[in-house]
Design a protein around this motif. Structure first.
Motif, mmCIF file in Angstrom:
data_model
loop_
_atom_site.group_PDB
_atom_site.id
_atom_site.type_symbol
_atom_site.label_atom_id
_atom_site.label_comp_id
_atom_site.label_asym_id
_atom_site.label_seq_id
_atom_site.Cartn_x
_atom_site.Cartn_y
_atom_site.Cartn_z
ATOM 1 N N LYS A 147 17.157 15.618 2.792
ATOM 2 C CA LYS A 147 18.349 15.166 3.277
ATOM 3 C C LYS A 147 18.665 15.668 4.599
ATOM 4 O O LYS A 147 19.531 14.844 5.306
ATOM 5 C CB LYS A 147 19.537 15.480 2.067
ATOM 6 C CG LYS A 147 19.297 14.681 0.893
ATOM 7 C CD LYS A 147 20.370 14.748 -0.031
ATOM 8 C CE LYS A 147 20.295 13.593 -1.519
ATOM 9 N NZ LYS A 147 21.323 13.507 -2.111
ATOM 10 N N ASP A 148 18.622 17.017 4.686
ATOM 11 C CA ASP A 148 19.066 17.482 6.140
ATOM 12 C C ASP A 148 18.284 16.960 7.273
ATOM 13 O O ASP A 148 18.796 16.432 8.359
ATOM 14 C CB ASP A 148 18.860 19.117 6.059
ATOM 15 C CG ASP A 148 19.909 19.851 5.374
ATOM 16 O OD1 ASP A 148 20.930 19.393 4.870
ATOM 17 O OD2 ASP A 148 19.647 20.914 4.783
ATOM 18 N N TYR B 12 18.671 14.791 -5.897
ATOM 19 C CA TYR B 12 17.770 15.613 -5.193
ATOM 20 C C TYR B 12 18.260 15.756 -3.586
ATOM 21 O O TYR B 12 18.742 14.712 -3.061
ATOM 22 C CB TYR B 12 16.361 15.110 -5.129
ATOM 23 C CG TYR B 12 16.178 13.595 -5.243
ATOM 24 C CD1 TYR B 12 15.853 12.762 -6.525
ATOM 25 C CD2 TYR B 12 16.547 12.894 -4.022
ATOM 26 C CE1 TYR B 12 15.778 11.635 -6.416
ATOM 27 C CE2 TYR B 12 16.391 11.396 -4.354
ATOM 28 C CZ TYR B 12 16.054 10.775 -5.499
ATOM 29 O OH TYR B 12 16.049 9.469 -5.382
ATOM 30 N N LEU C 136 25.269 14.025 0.290
ATOM 31 C CA LEU C 136 24.846 14.813 1.188
ATOM 32 C C LEU C 136 24.930 16.111 0.447
ATOM 33 O O LEU C 136 25.720 17.011 0.846
ATOM 34 C CB LEU C 136 25.679 14.745 2.209
ATOM 35 C CG LEU C 136 25.607 13.505 2.973
ATOM 36 C CD1 LEU C 136 26.787 13.652 4.235
ATOM 37 C CD2 LEU C 136 24.407 12.988 3.680
ATOM 38 N N ARG C 137 23.816 16.290 -0.284
ATOM 39 C CA ARG C 137 23.698 17.472 -0.943
ATOM 40 C C ARG C 137 22.571 18.430 -0.406
ATOM 41 O O ARG C 137 21.960 17.989 0.670
ATOM 42 C CB ARG C 137 23.110 17.402 -2.524
ATOM 43 C CG ARG C 137 23.954 16.714 -3.408
ATOM 44 C CD ARG C 137 23.476 16.429 -4.765
ATOM 45 N NE ARG C 137 24.104 15.672 -5.632
ATOM 46 C CZ ARG C 137 25.401 15.502 -6.155
ATOM 47 N NH1 ARG C 137 25.922 16.572 -5.916
ATOM 48 N NH2 ARG C 137 25.789 14.711 -6.985
ATOM 49 N N ASP C 138 22.477 19.880 -0.811
ATOM 50 C CA ASP C 138 21.597 20.476 0.200
ATOM 51 C C ASP C 138 20.239 20.412 -0.186
ATOM 52 O O ASP C 138 19.829 20.569 -1.278
ATOM 53 C CB ASP C 138 21.948 22.211 -0.137
ATOM 54 C CG ASP C 138 22.578 23.032 0.889
ATOM 55 O OD1 ASP C 138 22.728 22.320 2.002
ATOM 56 O OD2 ASP C 138 23.165 23.843 0.745
ATOM 57 N N SER C 139 19.386 19.934 0.650
ATOM 58 C CA SER C 139 18.046 19.944 0.637
ATOM 59 C C SER C 139 17.405 19.754 1.955
ATOM 60 O O SER C 139 17.891 18.967 2.848
ATOM 61 C CB SER C 139 17.225 18.710 -0.509
ATOM 62 O OG SER C 139 17.444 17.615 0.296
ATOM 63 N N ALA C 140 16.038 20.060 2.084
ATOM 64 C CA ALA C 140 15.568 20.008 3.325
ATOM 65 C C ALA C 140 15.231 18.568 3.761
ATOM 66 O O ALA C 140 15.616 18.007 4.884
ATOM 67 C CB ALA C 140 14.158 20.692 3.381
ATOM 68 N N LYS D 138 19.662 13.228 7.397
ATOM 69 C CA LYS D 138 20.924 13.277 8.041
ATOM 70 C C LYS D 138 20.953 13.570 9.508
ATOM 71 O O LYS D 138 21.905 12.818 10.092
ATOM 72 C CB LYS D 138 21.977 14.224 7.224
ATOM 73 C CG LYS D 138 23.293 14.348 7.800
ATOM 74 C CD LYS D 138 24.053 15.292 6.842
ATOM 75 C CE LYS D 138 23.476 16.742 6.833
ATOM 76 N NZ LYS D 138 23.668 17.547 8.016
ATOM 77 N N ASP D 139 20.188 14.362 10.097
ATOM 78 C CA ASP D 139 20.253 14.556 11.371
ATOM 79 C C ASP D 139 19.156 13.974 12.139
ATOM 80 O O ASP D 139 19.019 14.122 13.468
ATOM 81 C CB ASP D 139 19.887 15.943 11.440
ATOM 82 C CG ASP D 139 20.917 16.904 10.914
ATOM 83 O OD1 ASP D 139 22.094 16.758 11.025
ATOM 84 O OD2 ASP D 139 20.699 18.116 10.614
ATOM 85 N N ASP E 289 10.186 22.637 3.875
ATOM 86 C CA ASP E 289 10.916 23.567 2.875
ATOM 87 C C ASP E 289 11.586 22.904 1.558
ATOM 88 O O ASP E 289 12.335 23.255 1.077
ATOM 89 C CB ASP E 289 11.901 24.463 3.430
ATOM 90 C CG ASP E 289 11.521 25.190 4.756
ATOM 91 O OD1 ASP E 289 10.170 25.748 4.644
ATOM 92 O OD2 ASP E 289 12.021 25.358 5.685
ATOM 93 N N ASP E 290 10.948 21.594 1.364
ATOM 94 C CA ASP E 290 11.308 21.093 0.211
ATOM 95 C C ASP E 290 10.226 20.903 -0.806
ATOM 96 O O ASP E 290 9.049 20.123 -0.680
ATOM 97 C CB ASP E 290 11.861 19.612 0.652
ATOM 98 C CG ASP E 290 12.868 18.910 -0.419
ATOM 99 O OD1 ASP E 290 12.500 19.137 -1.602
ATOM 100 O OD2 ASP E 290 13.724 18.309 -0.206
#
Length: 239
Positions: free
Chosen positions: A80-81, A239, A74-78, A84-85, A48-49
């Motif tokens: 980075k998510d 980004y 850590l901004r909102d983006s698919a 991060k996980d 979804d990016d």
């Protein structure tokens, strides 16, 4: 461009909203302090990016270190998510290093490094390398953040200043709590540079940070009479 496979080793929170990621250094991987690489998430790629599965990151570790380290807000983006996980052992691909934000060779000319926020990453690599190899370049790092809590690697940079007689750290905050911050306040401007540099036009300048900050610094240096050939810059997009 050569591409290498690597694995995520670990991650750590290094400032409020900022995380460092450590990857295995592939055999034969070489880079110069200040250079960047393209990192691609392989499995699973971010679905979804709109910008895809690849991003460019400065290598914040120094070449003598056994791991490759990058850092990001850590901004909102698919993308980075997912990163991060991602569990340790996750495989990624890393391109060969590139970029010209690298230290000049003339040790008689000071290097003035101007960083906004996460733009400090190439300069961390340069300062780590210079300290490790006892380079004689006079180094000045002007490091701007909103608040101390957001300043990635600040304790390490303060320690490097104590260990390296050629390195000066000038940290400034634009919106600090005055009860907990007694250092410089405000943006990097002509007054701040003049107070900490004995001569404005003799150094080589390196600028890295968000586009508005980087462009403002280029305008400032031009107004101060710095030759375009003595300025290197990189814009860091969120980004």
């Amino acid at each position: 461009m050569d591409v290498y496979k690597s694995q995520l080793l670990r991650r750590e929170l290094i400032a409020e909203g900022t995380m460092a990621f450590y990857f295995a250094k592939p055999d034969g991987y070489e880079y110069l302090p200040g250079q960047s690489c393209q990192l691609t998430l392989i499995d699973p790629p971010p679905k979804d990016d709109s910008k895809g599965a690849t991003r460019e990151f400065t290598i914040a570790s120094a070449p003598h270190e056994p791991e490759l380290m990058i850092a990001m807000r850590l901004r909102d983006s698919a993308f980075k998510d997912l990163l991060k996980d991602a569990p340790p052992g996750t495989t990624v691909s890393i391109s060969e290093a590139d970029g010209d934000l690298i230290l000049h060779r003339d040790v008689g000319r000071p290097a003035v490094l101007i960083a906004g926020g996460i733009g400090v990453t190439p300069f961390l690599s340069i300062v780590r390398h210079a300290s490790r190899h006892a380079l004689a370049h006079p180094l000045y790092l002007f490091y701007s953040n909103w608040r101390p809590e957001l300043a990635a690697f600040l304790p390490e940079l303060e320690a490097l200043q104590q260990a390296n007689p050629h390195f000066r750290l000038i940290t400034t905050m634009t919106d600090p709590d005055p009860r907990s911050w007694s250092g410089e306040i405000g943006v990097v401007d002509a007054d701040l540079l003049r107070r900490h540099l004995s001569e404005i036009t003799s150094p080589v300048y390196y600028v890295a940070g968000p586009p508005p900050m980087a462009l403002a610094m280029l305008d400032l240096l031009e107004d101060l009479g710095v030759d375009d050939a003595d300025i290197k810059s990189a814009e860091f997009y969120g980004y």
